[in-house]
Scaffold this motif. Structure first.
Motif, short mmCIF file in Angstrom:
data_model
loop_
_atom_site.label_atom_id
_atom_site.label_comp_id
_atom_site.label_asym_id
_atom_site.label_seq_id
_atom_site.Cartn_x
_atom_site.Cartn_y
_atom_site.Cartn_z
N LYS B 64 6.96 107.55 8.23
CA LYS B 64 5.64 108.25 7.75
C LYS B 64 5.80 109.60 8.44
O LYS B 64 6.35 110.14 9.58
CB LYS B 64 4.70 107.43 8.72
CG LYS B 64 3.19 108.20 8.42
CD LYS B 64 1.98 107.22 8.81
CE LYS B 64 0.66 107.50 8.53
NZ LYS B 64 -0.20 106.78 9.08
N ILE B 65 5.27 110.69 7.73
CA ILE B 65 5.41 111.89 7.95
C ILE B 65 4.35 112.45 8.95
O ILE B 65 3.16 112.31 8.56
CB ILE B 65 5.47 112.91 6.61
CG1 ILE B 65 6.80 112.90 6.27
CG2 ILE B 65 5.45 114.42 6.99
CD1 ILE B 65 6.98 113.26 4.71
N CYS B 73 -3.98 119.04 4.70
CA CYS B 73 -2.83 118.13 3.97
C CYS B 73 -3.26 116.57 4.55
O CYS B 73 -2.99 115.81 3.76
CB CYS B 73 -1.36 118.60 4.37
SG CYS B 73 -1.13 120.22 3.86
N ALA B 74 -3.52 116.58 5.81
CA ALA B 74 -3.90 115.33 6.29
C ALA B 74 -4.85 114.73 5.47
O ALA B 74 -4.78 113.46 5.13
CB ALA B 74 -4.33 115.43 7.84
N LYS B 75 -5.88 115.54 5.14
CA LYS B 75 -7.04 114.95 4.41
C LYS B 75 -6.70 114.35 3.18
O LYS B 75 -6.92 113.39 2.43
CB LYS B 75 -8.09 116.09 4.43
CG LYS B 75 -9.39 115.66 4.47
CD LYS B 75 -10.30 117.07 4.51
CE LYS B 75 -11.68 117.13 3.94
NZ LYS B 75 -12.12 118.21 3.88
N ALA B 79 -4.01 107.82 3.65
CA ALA B 79 -3.18 106.75 3.89
C ALA B 79 -1.90 106.88 4.46
O ALA B 79 -1.01 105.90 4.77
CB ALA B 79 -3.13 105.89 2.70
N GLY B 80 -1.58 108.27 4.63
CA GLY B 80 -0.33 108.82 5.25
C GLY B 80 0.62 109.20 4.23
O GLY B 80 0.47 108.93 3.01
N LEU B 81 1.64 110.32 4.47
CA LEU B 81 2.50 110.69 3.73
C LEU B 81 3.62 110.29 4.31
O LEU B 81 4.04 110.27 5.34
CB LEU B 81 2.35 112.32 3.68
CG LEU B 81 3.16 112.96 2.78
CD1 LEU B 81 3.04 112.86 1.19
CD2 LEU B 81 3.21 114.37 2.82
#
Lengths: 363, 258
Positions: B64-65, B73-75, B79-81
């Motif tokens: 997970k980044i 970007c977080a938005k 569910a995670g990048l």
């Protein structure tokens, strides 16, 4: 966005502060009088411009020390659309108080809807800039004030026409006589009056100033205080390298020209050569005058071409290390800043909104 | 005083003498401008190389980044990048492998495609992550995100450049002029963003596909070739093959995980 000047810690009006120094400064010396033609000069009541916390004294040329009368005349001219060809554009149209003495647009619109390629810089604290315009082509506020009046894409009124218009006006001739003594309005007097008014358009005593120079450690939010540290840290933001903070005051500009790579066209070439257009020095290609950061939260969009819409985008641009080009300033490098540090920098920039004397606002 | 006119005369003469020189020089320049003879593939004998890239070993767990550098970007990735340096397809093949003709086309000059290759900055990722481009072919850089991005190809052979791009701005247009396999690309603003560009002087390159790991190098003239496959984590492999007239050669690669 309307700047609401808070005058709680400042005198409500300047009148009590006006220092009467009379003839010694404003009258031309015998040596000057011997020259021909005699230069125009103010004849009214000299004033000392009150300086808020965080700013140095306002300097003025020896032949144009501000007076009550020149400042008042300059203010009237500044807000008057008569200085444009079709009575639609005033100085304030593009440098208005509603947007921190800019116009809120990427580039300004002049007479007949004409647009240029550069964003209107703020007039706030222009009094402290050693040169004017993004490319520094005017050495003084006086010289600057004449530019937009005659510029075909701005106010489009040749100087002779402007002066004719003012001399034919019902009010201006007597105001010019009050300010400069007997004789008609001249473009020189117009420029001197506007410059004198602009020297009073200053902003200080911001939360930052109260924190930095006033000893009020609560004036900044924790985020803004962290942002200030990043702003100053050579290993973090290193913003002070150009947006200077001195021991007793902060102008947030070194008055010099730097290339960040802003305004590259799609092919990766500089669209506007900036300072180079004046100096023809290769290293000046794409370099623009460091703007003040005073009241920056009110003066979006940013950069000389108005290309950055928000302060966060400006910070991100610097984090990215600018845009590469042969003349990129040596101090523009990728910044190692966490997401929080970037937000802290924005919080700090927002703390630079200071007090603007209410006398400089339009009635 | 008397010498002055004389000096002027010589100056004028020397001016006249030197003036025609550039004129003369211009003529040969325009006529002898190098005329490139582009190689044209004979459709009657053209062959092709196709194949697939397999993955052997344990499928790595994608990390997970941390996208906290940018709340926007977080938005976009509530569910995670997840890291995309190794993308194993459901059928056990490996995607994002750059496959190209490394040797065998020497002496042939191919006209650069005029069709731009597009790299998008979307969802705070570069898309595609791995791609090829012909030297001289236009590269259009697009930002589809609501945030400022930065594209910084760390070229070693080609000129490195660095450019930030605001949302809703026109595409940046760039080219690479020399072969370089691969050029690592980063975003100075979002430290997790990566892309890899393979610049080659001919059109025979491909990237193993999602979801089946296949690739194809069509319209290849008959001859002996070295085909190289490159992966950002697992390195390079090469194979020698002969393409017969109108032959369809099958080449497969297998990369091993941990």
């Amino acid at each position: 966005m309307e700047p609401t000047p808070r005058t709680s810690s400042q005198p409500a009006a300047w009148a009590p502060l006006f220092v009467i120094v009379l003839s010694a400064v404003s009258c031309s010396s015998p040596k000057e009088a011997a020259k021909a033609p005699p230069p125009a000069g103010p004849v009214g009541t000299p004033i000392e411009i009150p300086v808020p916390l965080g700013l140095p004294p306002v300097a003025a040329p020896a032949n144009n020390k501000p007076t009550v009368e020149t400042v008042a005349l300059g203010k009237k001219l500044y807000y008057d659309t008569k200085l444009s060809a079709d009575d639609t554009v005033s100085c304030a149209s593009c440098h208005g108080p509603a947007h921190g003495f800019t116009d809120g647009s990427p580039v300004s619109t002049g007479v007949g809807g004409k647009q240029g390629g550069r964003s209107a810089p703020t007039v706030l604290n222009a009094a402290y800039s050693p040169v004017q315009f993004w490319d520094g082509r005017a050495a003084s506020l006086e010289e600057q004030a004449g530019g937009p009046i005659a510029n075909p894409i701005e106010m489009n009124l040749p100087h002779e026409a402007a002066v004719r218009k003012l001399n034919a006006d019902g009010e201006y001739p007597k105001l010019f006589e009050k300010a400069f003594g007997p004789g008609p309005a001249t473009i020189e007097k117009v420029q001197m009056a506007i410059a004198s008014f602009e020297r009073t358009v200053i902003s200080g005593n911001s939360p930052f100033d109260r924190y930095q120079f006033g000893g009020d450690k609560k004036a900044l939010s924790p985020a803004a205080a962290r942002g200030l540290a990043i702003f100053k840290d050579a290993a973090k933001g290193n913003c002070v390298k150009c947006h200077t903070i001195d021991d007793k005051y902060a102008l947030f500009s070194d008055g010099k020209f730097h290339n960040l790579g802003v305004g590259m066209n799609a092919e990766g070439e500089l669209a506007d050569l900036g300072r180079y257009t004046q100096t023809k020095v290769e290293a000046d290609k794409g370099a623009f005058r460091t703007p003040t950061l005073r009241n920056i939260a009110q003066t979006a969009p940013y950069m000389h071409d108005g290309s950055a819409k928000t302060l966060r985008r400006v910070v991100d641009f610097y984090v990215g290390g600018g845009n590469s080009n042969p003349q990129l300033d040596k101090d523009i490098k990728k910044l190692e800043l966490s997401g929080r540090e970037r937000e802290d920098l924005v919080a700090f920039l927002e703390s630079l909104t200071g007090e603007i004397p209410k006398e400089v606002l339009s009635q | 005083m008397k010498r002055l006119p004389f000096v002027f005369v010589t100056l004028v003469f020397s001016g006249c003498n030197s003036a025609p020189k550039p004129e003369k020089a211009k003529v040969p320049v325009s006529t002898t401008a190098p005329k490139v003879e582009y190689f044209h593939v004979d459709a009657a004998t053209a062959g092709a190389v196709h194949g697939r890239v397999s993955f052997a070993g344990k499928k790595p767990v994608r990390k997970k980044i941390d996208v906290s550098e940018d709340p926007m970007c977080a938005k976009m990735h509530a569910a995670g990048l997840y890291d995309e340096s190794v993308v194993v397809n459901p059928n056990g093949t490996l995607a994002n492998v750059f496959v190209y003709v490394k040797q065998g086309l020497e002496g042939k000059t191919f006209e650069p495609s005029k069709e731009p290759v597009v790299i998008d900055q979307k969802g705070c990722r570069f898309a595609p992550r791995v791609f090829g481009i012909q030297t001289g072919q236009p590269l259009n850089v697009v930002n589809s995100d609501p945030v400022t991005h930065n594209i910084h190809p760390l070229a070693q052979v080609n000129r490195a450049w660095n450019q930030s791009q605001d949302p809703q701005t026109e595409p940046l247009k760039r080219r690479f002029l020399q072969r370089e396999v691969m050029i690592r690309v980063k975003c100075n603003i979002h430290s997790w963003m990566r892309a890899w560009i393979g610049a080659v002087e001919h059109p025979y390159f491909a990237v193993s596909a999602q979801p089946d790991g296949s690739f194809e190098l069509p319209n290849l003239p008959p001859g002996d070739y070295t085909i190289e496959a490159w992966h950002e984590v697992y390195g390079v492999q090469e194979q020698k093959i002969t393409v017969k007239p109108s032959g369809k050669e099958d080449v497969s690669f297998t990369f091993k995980g941990e």
